[in-house]
Design a protein around this motif. Sequence first.
Motif, PDB file in Angstrom:
ATOM      1  N   MET A   1       0.848  -1.175   0.000  1.00  0.00           N
ATOM      2  CA  MET A   1       0.000   0.000   0.000  1.00  0.00           C
ATOM      3  C   MET A   1       0.896   1.242   0.000  1.00  0.00           C
ATOM      4  SD  MET A   1      -2.841   1.329   2.739  1.00  0.00           S
ATOM      5  CE  MET A   1      -1.903   0.900   4.143  1.00  0.00           C
ATOM      6  N   LYS A   2       0.634   2.128  -0.926  1.00  0.00           N
ATOM      7  CA  LYS A   2       1.404   3.360  -1.019  1.00  0.00           C
ATOM      8  C   LYS A   2       0.812   4.408  -0.072  1.00  0.00           C
ATOM      9  CE  LYS A   2       2.193   5.009  -5.005  1.00  0.00           C
ATOM     10  NZ  LYS A   2       2.239   5.397  -6.413  1.00  0.00           N
ATOM     11  N   ILE A   3       1.680   5.032   0.709  1.00  0.00           N
ATOM     12  CA  ILE A   3       1.258   6.114   1.600  1.00  0.00           C
ATOM     13  C   ILE A   3       1.819   7.442   1.120  1.00  0.00           C
ATOM     14  CG2 ILE A   3       1.388   6.996   3.964  1.00  0.00           C
ATOM     15  CD1 ILE A   3       1.567   4.090   4.892  1.00  0.00           C
ATOM     16  N   LYS A   7       9.495  10.907  -3.916  1.00  0.00           N
ATOM     17  CA  LYS A   7      10.344  11.967  -3.367  1.00  0.00           C
ATOM     18  C   LYS A   7      10.213  12.057  -1.856  1.00  0.00           C
ATOM     19  CE  LYS A   7      10.185  14.703  -7.576  1.00  0.00           C
ATOM     20  NZ  LYS A   7       9.696  15.936  -8.195  1.00  0.00           N
ATOM     21  N   CYS A   8       9.009  11.912  -1.368  1.00  0.00           N
ATOM     22  CA  CYS A   8       8.788  11.957   0.086  1.00  0.00           C
ATOM     23  C   CYS A   8       9.445  10.760   0.781  1.00  0.00           C
ATOM     24  CB  CYS A   8       7.294  11.990   0.374  1.00  0.00           C
ATOM     25  SG  CYS A   8       6.874  12.143   2.107  1.00  0.00           S
ATOM     26  N   ALA A  83      11.757   3.078   3.588  1.00  0.00           N
ATOM     27  CA  ALA A  83      12.347   2.122   2.643  1.00  0.00           C
ATOM     28  C   ALA A  83      11.262   1.285   1.974  1.00  0.00           C
ATOM     29  CB  ALA A  83      13.344   1.225   3.364  1.00  0.00           C
ATOM     30  N   GLN A  84      10.260   0.881   2.735  1.00  0.00           N
ATOM     31  CA  GLN A  84       9.165   0.117   2.159  1.00  0.00           C
ATOM     32  C   GLN A  84       8.405   0.963   1.139  1.00  0.00           C
ATOM     33  OE1 GLN A  84       5.613   0.508   2.812  1.00  0.00           O
ATOM     34  NE2 GLN A  84       5.007  -1.357   1.759  1.00  0.00           N
ATOM     35  N   GLN A  85       8.167   2.218   1.462  1.00  0.00           N
ATOM     36  CA  GLN A  85       7.469   3.103   0.539  1.00  0.00           C
ATOM     37  C   GLN A  85       8.314   3.378  -0.709  1.00  0.00           C
ATOM     38  OE1 GLN A  85       4.202   4.417   0.700  1.00  0.00           O
ATOM     39  NE2 GLN A  85       4.217   2.684   2.108  1.00  0.00           N
ATOM     40  N   PHE A  86       9.609   3.546  -0.528  1.00  0.00           N
ATOM     41  CA  PHE A  86      10.493   3.759  -1.674  1.00  0.00           C
ATOM     42  C   PHE A  86      10.478   2.533  -2.588  1.00  0.00           C
ATOM     43  CE2 PHE A  86      14.659   3.973  -3.777  1.00  0.00           C
ATOM     44  CZ  PHE A  86      14.561   5.257  -4.314  1.00  0.00           C
TER      45      PHE A  86
END
Length: 95
Positions: A1-3, A7-8, A83-86
């Motif tokens: 799931m993207k939060i 860039k953020c 890191a998970q979001q990246f």
Amino acid sequence: MKICGPKCSLCGLIISVWGIVQLVLMGLFFYIHSVALIEDLPLLEEYENLDAFYTAANAAYTQNAYNCWIAACIYVLTLLLSAQQFYMNSRVTAN
């Protein structure tokens, strides 16, 4: 799931790494009772004797060291989330 976006998440990674390094080093310097950090201790203005001051200073140094290390652990959680979001963002844009 993207939060958050790429860039953020990259910004979160960089800030988390810097926070971990800084707080671990500050915790180390508090733990070895660095004189340069004495202004950051919650000490009273006056003490009855020198032993009372040393006892309070030692306890404050130790408590501040633990607080820095706890904050560094929280930054590790932020690093993992970033890191998970990246990874999620790089995987989505690659397809």
